[in-house]
Design a protein around this motif. Structure first.
Motif, short mmCIF file in Angstrom:
data_model
loop_
_atom_site.label_atom_id
_atom_site.label_comp_id
_atom_site.label_asym_id
_atom_site.label_seq_id
_atom_site.Cartn_x
_atom_site.Cartn_y
_atom_site.Cartn_z
N TRP A 260 1.00 -0.88 0.32
CA TRP A 260 0.05 -0.28 0.27
C TRP A 260 0.78 1.23 -0.07
CZ3 TRP A 260 -5.15 -0.87 3.22
CH2 TRP A 260 -5.91 -0.49 2.77
N SER A 261 1.68 1.52 0.62
CA SER A 261 3.14 2.51 1.34
C SER A 261 4.17 2.67 -0.13
CB SER A 261 3.63 2.47 2.59
OG SER A 261 4.64 1.35 2.48
N ASN A 262 4.04 1.65 -1.20
CA ASN A 262 5.13 1.46 -2.39
C ASN A 262 6.28 1.34 -1.61
OD1 ASN A 262 4.96 2.01 -4.67
ND2 ASN A 262 6.18 4.10 -4.96
N ASP A 263 6.25 0.29 -0.73
CA ASP A 263 7.60 0.25 -0.14
C ASP A 263 8.30 1.07 1.09
OD1 ASP A 263 6.33 -2.69 -1.37
OD2 ASP A 263 9.17 -2.38 -2.47
N VAL A 264 7.29 2.51 1.09
CA VAL A 264 7.66 3.36 1.65
C VAL A 264 7.99 2.74 3.59
CG1 VAL A 264 7.25 5.46 3.26
CG2 VAL A 264 7.10 4.96 0.17
N ILE A 265 7.32 1.84 3.77
CA ILE A 265 6.38 1.51 4.86
C ILE A 265 7.24 -0.16 4.76
CG2 ILE A 265 5.13 0.08 6.57
CD1 ILE A 265 3.87 3.19 6.44
N ARG A 266 8.05 -0.68 5.60
CA ARG A 266 8.95 -2.25 5.93
C ARG A 266 7.30 -3.51 6.20
NH1 ARG A 266 14.39 -2.77 5.05
NH2 ARG A 266 15.53 -1.70 5.14
N LYS A 317 4.89 0.33 -7.51
CA LYS A 317 5.79 -0.62 -7.98
C LYS A 317 4.52 -1.86 -8.24
CE LYS A 317 9.49 0.36 -5.23
NZ LYS A 317 9.77 0.30 -4.06
N TYR A 318 3.16 -1.22 -8.33
CA TYR A 318 2.28 -2.43 -7.75
C TYR A 318 1.31 -2.23 -8.41
CZ TYR A 318 5.22 -3.44 -4.20
OH TYR A 318 6.52 -4.00 -3.17
N GLU A 319 0.45 -2.69 -9.13
CA GLU A 319 -0.79 -2.83 -9.36
C GLU A 319 -1.89 -2.75 -8.63
OE1 GLU A 319 -1.67 -1.73 -12.44
OE2 GLU A 319 0.45 -1.72 -13.32
N PRO A 320 -2.70 -2.21 -8.53
CA PRO A 320 -4.19 -2.46 -7.90
C PRO A 320 -4.57 -4.36 -7.40
CG PRO A 320 -4.43 -0.71 -8.86
CD PRO A 320 -3.36 -1.25 -10.02
N ILE A 321 -4.74 -4.41 -6.27
CA ILE A 321 -5.22 -5.48 -5.61
C ILE A 321 -6.50 -5.29 -4.97
CG2 ILE A 321 -3.55 -5.71 -4.08
CD1 ILE A 321 -2.81 -9.07 -5.00
N SER A 322 -6.98 -6.12 -4.57
CA SER A 322 -8.33 -6.43 -3.51
C SER A 322 -7.41 -6.95 -2.66
CB SER A 322 -10.32 -7.63 -4.65
OG SER A 322 -9.48 -8.51 -4.75
N ALA A 323 -8.29 -6.71 -1.52
CA ALA A 323 -7.76 -6.64 -0.41
C ALA A 323 -8.19 -8.99 -0.32
CB ALA A 323 -8.60 -6.42 1.16
N LEU A 324 -9.12 -8.78 -0.83
CA LEU A 324 -9.80 -10.09 -0.93
C LEU A 324 -8.75 -11.66 -1.14
CD1 LEU A 324 -12.07 -12.40 0.01
CD2 LEU A 324 -12.94 -11.67 -2.29
N GLU A 325 -8.21 -11.05 -2.37
CA GLU A 325 -7.70 -11.57 -3.25
C GLU A 325 -6.50 -11.61 -2.67
OE1 GLU A 325 -5.26 -11.96 -7.96
OE2 GLU A 325 -6.48 -10.85 -6.97
N TYR A 326 -5.74 -10.90 -2.64
CA TYR A 326 -4.35 -11.27 -1.28
C TYR A 326 -4.56 -11.35 -0.22
CZ TYR A 326 -0.04 -9.76 0.31
OH TYR A 326 1.84 -9.57 0.33
#
Length: 335
Positions: A260-266, A317-326
């Motif tokens: 969600w944070s584009n890898d800003v947060i670890r 860095k990431y395409e949108p994804i539904s929370a359910l799928e992930y």
């Protein structure tokens, strides 16, 4: 910011959360939390807002539950499906795995030995997709009510921490809150039985293998025994102790928050082993209790990189994804 930073524990910041809750120093607290999340993915919060008497009471209920005979605990059995995390799991039932997306990965990545722990899990009482599994009425009366009360209290604290993250990122305070209604969260009571120190040291048995969490954030309360370790962000494969800090709530960012944070947060890999300098009795490491509270967005949420975490020069860095799928991918891999 120095007034809200109370020190650090092996590189993890210890932050006073009270000035965020009372509004006296919101930005300072938020910045301190975000800095620790950026560096190590974990933070300790003092004055976190969960009443001490409730914490003590929940640990007492946890001990009472795990002290029940096995045949009693099995009256609330965890279902065979790994996507329905509710009820009681006996020692050795679960194997923690990491980043699994196909059958080959699952076969290759499963822990060599099952985790030597037992757990009880519950969630939102009205979750139709993953209904809670309680002991029958009359068995350990008051346990269900205590769990549900503590679940709600943790959710309130979760929302404040999510507000702090967005304040730290410089975006709307309620940006993440609106995705987190508490309906997809999971509270886990954990008991690690006393085990032979040598077997734990030699990795012949495992308490919790190295893994990262897969939701948004995790809140962790633990006793004073210790054993939690986190991977050194600068030296993959090397782990440092995250020792108990009196009165502290440990919070770690999870995989979905990192995305969600584009890898800003670890989202940092962590594990539970024998505590440093553990006092053994007849070669046995003492038992340990902890209560992790796993926070996830509502499953209809579409997770795409947060505003302010990307620019034209540093795109998402990431395409949108539904929370359910992930989340379903990750849940199914643990059983």
């Amino acid at each position: 910011m120095s007034s809200v930073l109370l020190g650090d524990a092996h590189g993890i910041s210890v932050v006073d959360f009270k000035p965020f809750l009372d509004g006296s120093a919101k930005q300072d607290v938020a910045s301190a939390i975000l800095d620790s999340f950026k560096r190590v993915g974990f933070v300790y919060l003092i004055n976190h807002g969960i009443p001490e008497d409730k914490i003590k009471g929940m640990f007492e209920w946890s001990k009472r539950f795990f002290d029940q005979p096995m045949e009693v605990k099995q009256l609330a059995p965890h279902p065979p499906s790994g996507t329905h995390h509710r009820g009681y799991s006996a020692p050795g039932r679960e194997k923690v795995v990491q980043h699994l997306y196909d059958d080959k990965d699952i076969k290759d990545s499963r822990a060599k030995a099952p985790d030597v722990k037992e757990s009880f899990e519950c969630g939102w009482e009205e979750n139709v997709g993953s209904p809670n599994i309680w002991l029958p009425d009359g068995v350990l009366p008051g346990f269900k009510e205590a769990c549900m009360d503590f679940y709600s209290t943790c959710h309130e604290t979760e929302l404040e921490i999510l507000r702090a993250i967005t304040v730290g990122l410089g975006i709307s305070e309620d940006y993440l809150v609106k995705y987190h209604d508490g309906h997809e969260n999971q509270m886990r009571l954990l008991h690690y039985p006393s085990v032979p120190a040598e077997q734990l040291k030699d990795d012949k048995i495992v308490r919790i293998g190295a893994h990262s969490d897969f939701g948004s954030i995790t809140l962790l309360l633990q006793d004073d025994i210790g054993g939690l370790e986190i991977e050194d962000p600068n030296t993959p494969g090397e782990f440092n102790s995250a020792p108990p800090v009196e009165g502290a709530l440990i919070v770690n960012a999870a995989d979905l928050m990192m995305r969600w944070s584009n890898d800003v947060i670890r989202s940092t890999v962590h594990r539970v082993r024998a505590p440093l300098n553990a006092k053994t009795v007849n070669g046995m490491v003492p038992e340990r209790y902890s209560i992790p509270y796993f926070c996830s967005p509502e499953r209809t949420a579409v997770v795409e990189c947060l505003p302010g975490t990307y620019t034209a020069d540093k795109p998402p860095k990431y395409e949108p994804i539904s929370a359910l799928e992930y989340i379903m991918r990750r849940l199914a891999s643990n059983y």
